[in-house]
Design a protein around this motif. Structure first.
Motif, short mmCIF file in Angstrom:
data_model
loop_
_atom_site.label_atom_id
_atom_site.label_comp_id
_atom_site.label_asym_id
_atom_site.label_seq_id
_atom_site.Cartn_x
_atom_site.Cartn_y
_atom_site.Cartn_z
N ASP A 127 3.46 7.39 15.05
CA ASP A 127 3.79 8.08 16.15
C ASP A 127 5.23 8.02 16.54
O ASP A 127 5.92 9.09 17.13
N THR A 128 5.82 6.88 16.27
CA THR A 128 7.10 6.67 16.54
C THR A 128 8.25 6.38 15.42
O THR A 128 9.21 6.57 15.53
N ASP A 129 7.65 5.66 14.18
CA ASP A 129 8.55 5.46 13.05
C ASP A 129 7.74 5.65 11.99
O ASP A 129 7.41 4.78 10.94
N PRO A 130 7.49 6.91 11.40
CA PRO A 130 6.91 7.32 10.41
C PRO A 130 7.69 6.95 9.00
O PRO A 130 8.84 6.98 9.01
N ARG A 131 6.94 6.36 8.11
CA ARG A 131 7.41 5.94 6.92
C ARG A 131 6.68 6.22 5.72
O ARG A 131 6.52 5.54 4.67
N GLY B 149 0.67 -1.20 -0.02
CA GLY B 149 0.05 -0.05 0.07
C GLY B 149 0.75 1.27 -0.15
O GLY B 149 2.16 1.27 0.05
N GLY B 150 0.23 2.43 -0.08
CA GLY B 150 0.86 3.66 -0.07
C GLY B 150 2.13 3.71 -0.86
O GLY B 150 3.13 4.57 -0.69
N GLY B 151 2.16 3.22 -2.05
CA GLY B 151 3.39 3.20 -3.10
C GLY B 151 3.71 4.65 -3.39
O GLY B 151 5.08 4.74 -3.19
N ALA B 152 2.98 5.53 -3.59
CA ALA B 152 3.34 6.98 -3.77
C ALA B 152 3.95 7.62 -2.58
O ALA B 152 4.63 8.71 -2.98
N THR B 153 3.39 7.39 -1.43
CA THR B 153 3.72 8.25 -0.37
C THR B 153 4.60 7.28 0.67
O THR B 153 5.15 7.92 1.69
N GLY B 154 4.78 5.91 0.32
CA GLY B 154 5.64 5.27 1.49
C GLY B 154 7.03 5.37 1.24
O GLY B 154 7.43 5.56 0.18
N THR B 155 7.62 5.14 2.48
CA THR B 155 9.14 5.02 2.52
C THR B 155 9.62 3.81 3.22
O THR B 155 10.60 4.19 3.75
N TRP C 213 -3.25 16.83 -2.44
CA TRP C 213 -2.19 16.20 -1.77
C TRP C 213 -2.47 14.81 -1.38
O TRP C 213 -3.82 14.22 -1.26
N HIS C 214 -1.28 13.86 -1.11
CA HIS C 214 -1.81 12.61 -0.70
C HIS C 214 -0.88 11.98 0.28
O HIS C 214 0.41 12.34 0.36
N TRP C 215 -1.32 11.27 1.24
CA TRP C 215 -0.31 10.68 2.23
C TRP C 215 -1.39 9.52 2.90
O TRP C 215 -2.57 9.22 2.75
N GLY C 216 -0.48 8.72 3.52
CA GLY C 216 -0.97 7.21 3.96
C GLY C 216 -0.80 7.45 5.61
O GLY C 216 -0.27 8.26 6.26
N MET C 217 -1.21 6.34 6.08
CA MET C 217 -1.25 5.96 7.62
C MET C 217 0.20 6.04 8.23
O MET C 217 0.61 6.61 9.15
#
Length: 383
Positions: free
Chosen positions: A318-322, A227-233, A309-313
């Motif tokens: 809260d501790t490890d944003p990706r 999931g979150g291909g465009a927004t995920g790191t 704009w686009h963002w995922g969960m």
């Protein structure tokens, strides 16, 4: 059969392919695009298109879920998002859209944006808002679907079921049939799904074995990808990545083998993540997907709550944003994004029209047939 490549003397790995690495090969027969069927059915629910709106706050609100449902798709509401944390999330969405820091390329990030997202999403989930949001979708007469992460499922699923959800989605970065924890009682997926009266879609999975285990839990559908291909790191932050063409093919093989193992039980394979254009949708189904879960492709619709704009969960963990908030822009109304007419040559609108044309060009009349189309390895060359 797998072919391992020697990475070094102490490690070997399997070569995997992304959707950009493959292309569809036309056959001897062609058809009229109007003679092609793109309908899709899961359990008792039939849809005019194989399009599922990803449970991301920049993509699906109750109103966009209703709009997508009326256009023949399935909208899935994020039940841990802004709509279940705020009575009126409109000011919060406006603030997110106005935050300084452009991450259009996905290569730039602004820690201040991430910090503010974490603050906004720290508001507690209100069970009564879960009930009212799902009731709003149900009153519109479309199929009702909501999503929770595995970590929140035990806490909120009774509220979700009491609200009358038709399809329940358990979606995480990686979901396994066997989660081991020394600190808390894990979610027993097999027991959980057995006790429910609604079909469950679960994932992500990225390989044959984990997907087969998820199918054995009784899931009606398995999400392939993270999931979150465009927004995920996730690849940058955790070093985890699953090229989608290979992942879909592997999970489709698990579906085939489970069909034999179970005596005829068919589990739907749903590609999820990194499907930004119509070509990606086409190739995902060609690799074996029954349907696709779209984020950025639908976030470009004028009605989408992300306002371009686009963002995922993962972006507000809260501790490890990706994940990042990325600028995807808008290309037109949702109906135009799905059915055209398109004024863009880059595959960002008329997604279903492109799927129909590709199926017709290669001579296939429905989605199940199209999964048998020939593909070639053809790595994309920019420029």
């Amino acid at each position: 059969m797998t072919y391992e490549i020697e990475i070094g003397r102490g490690k070997r790995g399997v070569r995997a392919y992304s959707l950009d690495d493959v292309a569809i090969a036309p056959n001897r027969r062609t058809r009229d695009p109007q003679d092609v069927s793109v309908t899709w059915q899961i359990d008792a629910y039939q849809f005019a298109t194989p399009i599922i709106g990803a449970p991301m706050d920049s993509v699906m609100s109750p109103q966009t879920a209703i709009a997508l449902g009326r256009l023949g798709g399935l909208g899935v509401l994020n039940l841990e998002g802004l709509w279940t944390r705020y009575e009126d999330p409109a000011p919060v969405l406006a603030e997110i859209a106005a935050l300084e820091g452009d991450t259009t390329s996905g290569k730039h990030f602004n820690p201040a944006v991430t910090r503010r997202l974490q603050e906004l999403y720290s508001a507690p989930i209100q069970p009564e808002l879960i009930t009212s949001r799902l009731a709003e979708i149900r009153e519109a007469g479309v199929t009702v679907a909501g999503s929770l992460t595995p970590q929140r499922t035990q806490e909120h699923y009774r509220t979700v079921l009491a609200a009358g959800v038709d399809i329940f989605v358990i979606r995480g970065t990686t979901v396994s049939a066997e989660h081991v924890s020394k600190s808390q009682e894990p979610l027993n997926l097999k027991q959980f799904i057995y006790e429910l009266d609604v079909p469950v879609i679960v994932g992500g999975a990225a390989g044959y074995t984990p997907a087969l285990h998820l199918m054995r839990t009784g899931a009606a559908g398995v999400l392939v990808g993270f999931g979150g291909g465009a927004t995920g790191t996730t690849r940058r932050a955790l070093g985890i990545h699953a090229p989608l063409a290979t992942a879909i093919s592997d999970v489709a093989a698990a579906r085939r083998d489970y069909l034999d193992e179970s005596g005829g039980r068919y589990v739907h394979v749903i590609a999820d993540g990194g499907l930004g254009t119509s070509g990606d949708v086409v190739k995902a189904i060609a690799m074996g997907a029954d349907a696709v879960m779209l984020g950025s492709a639908l976030a470009r619709a004028e009605e989408s709550p992300g306002q371009g704009w686009h963002w995922g969960m993962e972006a507000h963990h809260d501790t490890d944003p990706r994940g990042d908030r990325v600028r995807v822009g808008t290309v037109g109304p949702l109906e135009q994004v799905l059915f055209g007419p398109s004024h863009h040559t880059n595959g960002t609108s008329n997604l279903i029209g492109a799927l129909r044309r590709s199926m017709a060009t290669t001579g296939y009349s429905d989605l199940k047939e199209f999964q048998r189309v020939d593909v070639v390895i053809s790595p994309y060359q920019a420029g």
